[in-house]
Motif scaffolding. Structure first.
Motif, PDB file in Angstrom:
ATOM      1  N   SER A  18      33.060  55.864  38.019  1.00 12.76           N
ATOM      2  CA  SER A  18      32.823  55.203  39.256  1.00 12.76           C
ATOM      3  C   SER A  18      31.438  55.421  39.581  1.00 12.76           C
ATOM      4  O   SER A  18      30.710  54.807  40.473  1.00 12.76           O
ATOM      5  CB  SER A  18      33.912  55.442  40.333  1.00 12.76           C
ATOM      6  OG  SER A  18      33.942  56.758  40.858  1.00 12.76           O
ATOM      7  N   GLY A  19      30.917  56.740  39.426  1.00 13.98           N
ATOM      8  CA  GLY A  19      29.652  57.185  39.917  1.00 13.98           C
ATOM      9  C   GLY A  19      29.333  58.329  39.037  1.00 13.98           C
ATOM     10  O   GLY A  19      30.103  59.202  38.421  1.00 13.98           O
ATOM     11  N   THR A  20      27.892  58.612  38.756  1.00 12.69           N
ATOM     12  CA  THR A  20      27.413  59.930  37.780  1.00 12.69           C
ATOM     13  C   THR A  20      26.613  60.632  38.862  1.00 12.69           C
ATOM     14  O   THR A  20      25.782  60.109  39.489  1.00 12.69           O
ATOM     15  CB  THR A  20      26.712  59.078  36.763  1.00 12.69           C
ATOM     16  OG1 THR A  20      27.576  58.601  35.906  1.00 12.69           O
ATOM     17  CG2 THR A  20      26.331  60.656  35.883  1.00 12.69           C
ATOM     18  N   GLU A  21      26.911  61.800  38.765  1.00 13.61           N
ATOM     19  CA  GLU A  21      26.029  62.977  39.536  1.00 13.61           C
ATOM     20  C   GLU A  21      25.135  63.765  38.471  1.00 13.61           C
ATOM     21  O   GLU A  21      25.888  64.101  37.364  1.00 13.61           O
ATOM     22  CB  GLU A  21      27.002  63.702  40.250  1.00 13.61           C
ATOM     23  CG  GLU A  21      26.231  64.856  40.881  1.00 13.61           C
ATOM     24  CD  GLU A  21      25.664  64.640  42.352  1.00 13.61           C
ATOM     25  OE1 GLU A  21      24.757  65.451  42.890  1.00 13.61           O
ATOM     26  OE2 GLU A  21      25.952  63.465  42.817  1.00 13.61           O
ATOM     27  N   LEU A  22      23.994  63.380  38.289  1.00 13.55           N
ATOM     28  CA  LEU A  22      23.041  64.380  37.401  1.00 13.55           C
ATOM     29  C   LEU A  22      22.839  65.685  37.846  1.00 13.55           C
ATOM     30  O   LEU A  22      22.545  65.641  39.078  1.00 13.55           O
ATOM     31  CB  LEU A  22      21.623  63.357  37.057  1.00 13.55           C
ATOM     32  CG  LEU A  22      22.074  61.792  36.369  1.00 13.55           C
ATOM     33  CD1 LEU A  22      20.522  61.120  36.271  1.00 13.55           C
ATOM     34  CD2 LEU A  22      22.806  62.144  35.286  1.00 13.55           C
ATOM     35  N   ALA A  23      22.496  66.535  37.152  1.00 11.37           N
ATOM     36  CA  ALA A  23      22.388  67.843  37.452  1.00 11.37           C
ATOM     37  C   ALA A  23      20.924  68.031  37.995  1.00 11.37           C
ATOM     38  O   ALA A  23      20.874  68.890  38.657  1.00 11.37           O
ATOM     39  CB  ALA A  23      22.517  68.653  36.183  1.00 11.37           C
ATOM     40  N   TRP A  24      20.006  67.162  37.592  1.00 11.82           N
ATOM     41  CA  TRP A  24      18.632  67.730  37.787  1.00 11.82           C
ATOM     42  C   TRP A  24      18.074  66.415  38.513  1.00 11.82           C
ATOM     43  O   TRP A  24      17.264  66.551  39.424  1.00 11.82           O
ATOM     44  CB  TRP A  24      17.829  67.844  36.262  1.00 11.82           C
ATOM     45  CG  TRP A  24      18.357  68.884  35.469  1.00 11.82           C
ATOM     46  CD1 TRP A  24      18.958  69.069  34.399  1.00 11.82           C
ATOM     47  CD2 TRP A  24      17.925  70.422  36.104  1.00 11.82           C
ATOM     48  NE1 TRP A  24      19.222  70.460  34.269  1.00 11.82           N
ATOM     49  CE2 TRP A  24      18.556  71.219  35.273  1.00 11.82           C
ATOM     50  CE3 TRP A  24      17.325  71.126  37.167  1.00 11.82           C
ATOM     51  CZ2 TRP A  24      18.442  72.706  35.204  1.00 11.82           C
ATOM     52  CZ3 TRP A  24      17.165  72.343  37.367  1.00 11.82           C
ATOM     53  CH2 TRP A  24      17.847  73.106  36.157  1.00 11.82           C
ATOM     54  N   ALA A  25      18.173  65.125  37.797  1.00 13.67           N
ATOM     55  CA  ALA A  25      17.500  64.026  38.564  1.00 13.67           C
ATOM     56  C   ALA A  25      18.092  63.673  39.852  1.00 13.67           C
ATOM     57  O   ALA A  25      19.267  63.361  39.848  1.00 13.67           O
ATOM     58  CB  ALA A  25      17.409  62.871  37.454  1.00 13.67           C
ATOM     59  N   ALA A  26      17.321  63.083  40.928  1.00 11.22           N
ATOM     60  CA  ALA A  26      17.768  62.705  41.978  1.00 11.22           C
ATOM     61  C   ALA A  26      16.672  62.107  42.837  1.00 11.22           C
ATOM     62  O   ALA A  26      15.496  62.523  42.768  1.00 11.22           O
ATOM     63  CB  ALA A  26      17.946  63.824  42.941  1.00 11.22           C
ATOM     64  N   ARG A  27      16.902  60.725  43.451  1.00  8.97           N
ATOM     65  CA  ARG A  27      15.955  59.965  43.470  1.00  8.97           C
ATOM     66  C   ARG A  27      15.013  60.674  44.918  1.00  8.97           C
ATOM     67  O   ARG A  27      13.827  60.298  44.943  1.00  8.97           O
ATOM     68  CB  ARG A  27      16.388  58.694  44.150  1.00  8.97           C
ATOM     69  CG  ARG A  27      16.810  57.669  42.999  1.00  8.97           C
ATOM     70  CD  ARG A  27      17.494  56.429  43.558  1.00  8.97           C
ATOM     71  NE  ARG A  27      17.956  55.571  42.381  1.00  8.97           N
ATOM     72  CZ  ARG A  27      18.371  54.259  42.661  1.00  8.97           C
ATOM     73  NH1 ARG A  27      18.536  53.976  43.685  1.00  8.97           N
ATOM     74  NH2 ARG A  27      18.790  53.520  41.639  1.00  8.97           N
ATOM     75  N   ASP A  28      15.757  61.254  45.454  1.00  9.97           N
ATOM     76  CA  ASP A  28      15.075  62.090  46.694  1.00  9.97           C
ATOM     77  C   ASP A  28      14.402  63.267  46.376  1.00  9.97           C
ATOM     78  O   ASP A  28      13.862  63.895  47.169  1.00  9.97           O
ATOM     79  CB  ASP A  28      15.852  62.026  48.034  1.00  9.97           C
ATOM     80  CG  ASP A  28      17.204  62.860  47.716  1.00  9.97           C
ATOM     81  OD1 ASP A  28      17.631  62.974  46.385  1.00  9.97           O
ATOM     82  OD2 ASP A  28      17.841  63.329  48.564  1.00  9.97           O
ATOM     83  N   ASP A  29      14.377  63.746  45.259  1.00 12.68           N
ATOM     84  CA  ASP A  29      14.092  64.957  45.022  1.00 12.68           C
ATOM     85  C   ASP A  29      13.837  65.071  43.622  1.00 12.68           C
ATOM     86  O   ASP A  29      14.633  65.745  42.626  1.00 12.68           O
ATOM     87  CB  ASP A  29      15.101  66.179  45.415  1.00 12.68           C
ATOM     88  CG  ASP A  29      14.769  67.754  45.260  1.00 12.68           C
ATOM     89  OD1 ASP A  29      13.391  67.928  45.445  1.00 12.68           O
ATOM     90  OD2 ASP A  29      15.588  68.422  45.034  1.00 12.68           O
ATOM     91  N   MET A  30      12.730  64.772  42.830  1.00 10.64           N
ATOM     92  CA  MET A  30      12.753  64.455  41.470  1.00 10.64           C
ATOM     93  C   MET A  30      11.797  65.843  40.824  1.00 10.64           C
ATOM     94  O   MET A  30      11.731  65.934  39.664  1.00 10.64           O
ATOM     95  CB  MET A  30      11.801  63.341  41.186  1.00 10.64           C
ATOM     96  CG  MET A  30      12.474  62.116  41.144  1.00 10.64           C
ATOM     97  SD  MET A  30      14.073  62.258  40.107  1.00 10.64           S
ATOM     98  CE  MET A  30      13.228  61.911  38.596  1.00 10.64           C
ATOM     99  N   LYS A  31      11.195  66.408  41.794  1.00  9.29           N
ATOM    100  CA  LYS A  31      10.272  67.697  41.157  1.00  9.29           C
ATOM    101  C   LYS A  31      10.982  68.642  40.307  1.00  9.29           C
ATOM    102  O   LYS A  31      10.802  69.083  39.148  1.00  9.29           O
ATOM    103  CB  LYS A  31       9.664  68.351  42.314  1.00  9.29           C
ATOM    104  CG  LYS A  31       8.204  67.794  42.812  1.00  9.29           C
ATOM    105  CD  LYS A  31       7.594  68.685  43.816  1.00  9.29           C
ATOM    106  CE  LYS A  31       6.117  67.968  44.220  1.00  9.29           C
ATOM    107  NZ  LYS A  31       5.576  68.520  45.059  1.00  9.29           N
TER     108      LYS A  31
END
Length: 417
Positions: free
Chosen positions: A370-383
């Motif tokens: 229903s949704g995926t949590e990525l370990a590294w990539a996040a729209r609000d914190d890409m660095k």
């Protein structure tokens, strides 16, 4: 946000050893940072993914190996606490840090610098030890694979003469990975001859556990993440299935799904209650379909790297639960969000290829998430994501450059007059 947090109490990510690509620390920084809680972290250098998160107030660059004297590590933490200047919630990311905090709790709490759950001082070390955990499981009737703990080569020979193969060899203590480990992680051994050949290199006191092998064709890998309060009650508890790991079947979680499992949750809660542990836990269980029992493999007395897989309908994960509890806030109740998936981008692709070749599938993994949590990539914190990529690519690029230089030099020498 359906709950109120104390933004005057920051969090501090504590790690011991050199492992800069740790997505669990980044996840904790984001989880509390998104609530407006100031976040600090111990980092190896200023260019780790955690150090570059937009939610980090300050990185304390403090390279450690895990071989330092505990007194030195405690004093280093106290210096960091003085620099922060107000009480902070400690969030260890490895066993060494969790054990250090438990065994020096009075000193660390004495200056009023830190907030952390208080457990019996020797308990986290026992839980992080394969032998200590095995003994606790036997004492409290918790299923676990049968195991032997040889103290000499003669003990290994005696075991080899009667054991049912294959067996699995692991380092007995979690701390061995900082020293010279007897085995490089989980090692499957097919027969007595192979075992004795390996044991010849283990020295006079083998620091290994020889454990019953649970065939992956007849087993399922389950995980439990929870936070236990001062009464060893779980205001936040989650269950899921590990679909892939890297290295395959024996390493770090590469992909996992949320799957409700009340039976497993109750088994874990009863065990933690009996041993009297308080704090965040990350438990690895294997369901053995041959006898229908869940068997405890690992008890990590700290947050797991994949903890962001789990979140309740109220927005609570284990890190948020600990911060709320230690700052005197109520942890809101709520069912875990179902069918979520967690993917570690830099290791799941090789894991996926390896698992496809083996033909292994996990029966309880949902058909879709229903949704995926990525370990590294996040729209609000890409660095952190781009920093992870750079640090992954750099060693390979350096190797290729050196190889090109060596080849070019060799060719020039061949054509020189």
């Amino acid at each position: 946000m359906p709950f109120a947090v104390d933004r005057t109490v920051p969090g501090l990510i504590v790690k011991i050893g050199d492992y800069p690509l740790h997505h669990g620390g980044v996840g904790a920084i984001r989880s509390l940072g998104r609530l407006g809680i100031p976040m600090y972290a111990v980092t190896e250098d200023r260019w780790t993914p955690a150090a570059l998160s937009r939610y980090l107030e300050r990185a304390f660059v403090w390279p450690t190996t895990g071989m330092e004297r505990p007194e030195r590590l405690v004093e280093g933490l106290l210096r960091i606490g003085r620099a922060i200047g107000r009480p902070a919630v400690l969030l260890p990311t490895d066993e060494e840090a969790a054990v250090l905090i438990a065994e020096h709790a009075d000193t660390l709490a004495g200056e009023g610098r830190f907030l952390f759950p208080r457990a019996e001082p020797g308990l986290p070390r026992r839980l992080a030890s394969k032998q200590g955990l095995y003994e606790l499981c036997l004492d409290h009737g918790v299923p676990t694979p049968s195991a032997a703990f040889p103290d000499s080569y003669a003990d290994v020979k005696e075991f080899a003469a009667t054991a049912r193969f294959p067996v699995v060899a692991k380092n007995r203590e979690a701390f061995e990975r900082r020293r010279r480990p007897a085995v490089g992680g989980t090692t499957r051994i097919t027969g007595p001859r192979e075992l004795l050949a390996l044991a010849a290199g283990w020295g006079p006191r083998p620091g290994v556990i020889l454990q019953e092998y649970l065939p992956r064709e007849e087993a399922e890998d389950w995980i439990v993440h929870a936070y236990f309060d001062a009464e060893s009650a779980p205001p936040a508890m989650f269950t899921g299935v590990k679909v892939r790991s890297w290295p395959p079947h024996a390493g770090m979680t590469a992909c996992a799904y949320v799957v409700d499992n009340p039976e497993l949750a109750e088994l874990a809660a009863q065990f933690v209650k009996r041993i009297g542990f308080s704090g965040i836990v990350d438990l690895d269980w294997r369901f053995d379909r041959r006898d229908g029992r869940y068997k405890l493999l690992d008890f990590n007395p700290r947050m797991g790297a994949q903890f962001r897989l789990f979140e309740s309908e109220a927005g609570i994960d284990v890190v948020r639960a600990q911060h709320l509890d230690l700052t005197g806030r109520k942890v809101p109740e709520g069912e875990q969000r179902a069918d979520r998936r967690f993917v570690v981008e830099n290791i799941d692709l090789p894991a996926l290829l390896a698992y496809r070749r083996s033909g292994y599938t996990t029966p309880h993994a949902p058909a879709r998430a229903s949704g995926t949590e990525l370990a590294w990539a996040a729209r609000d914190d890409m660095k952190p994501f781009f920093t992870m990529l750079a640090r992954c690519v750099r060693p390979g690029a350096v190797h290729l450059y050196r190889r090109w230089r060596a080849t070019s030099r060799s060719r020039r020498q061949q054509v020189a007059p």
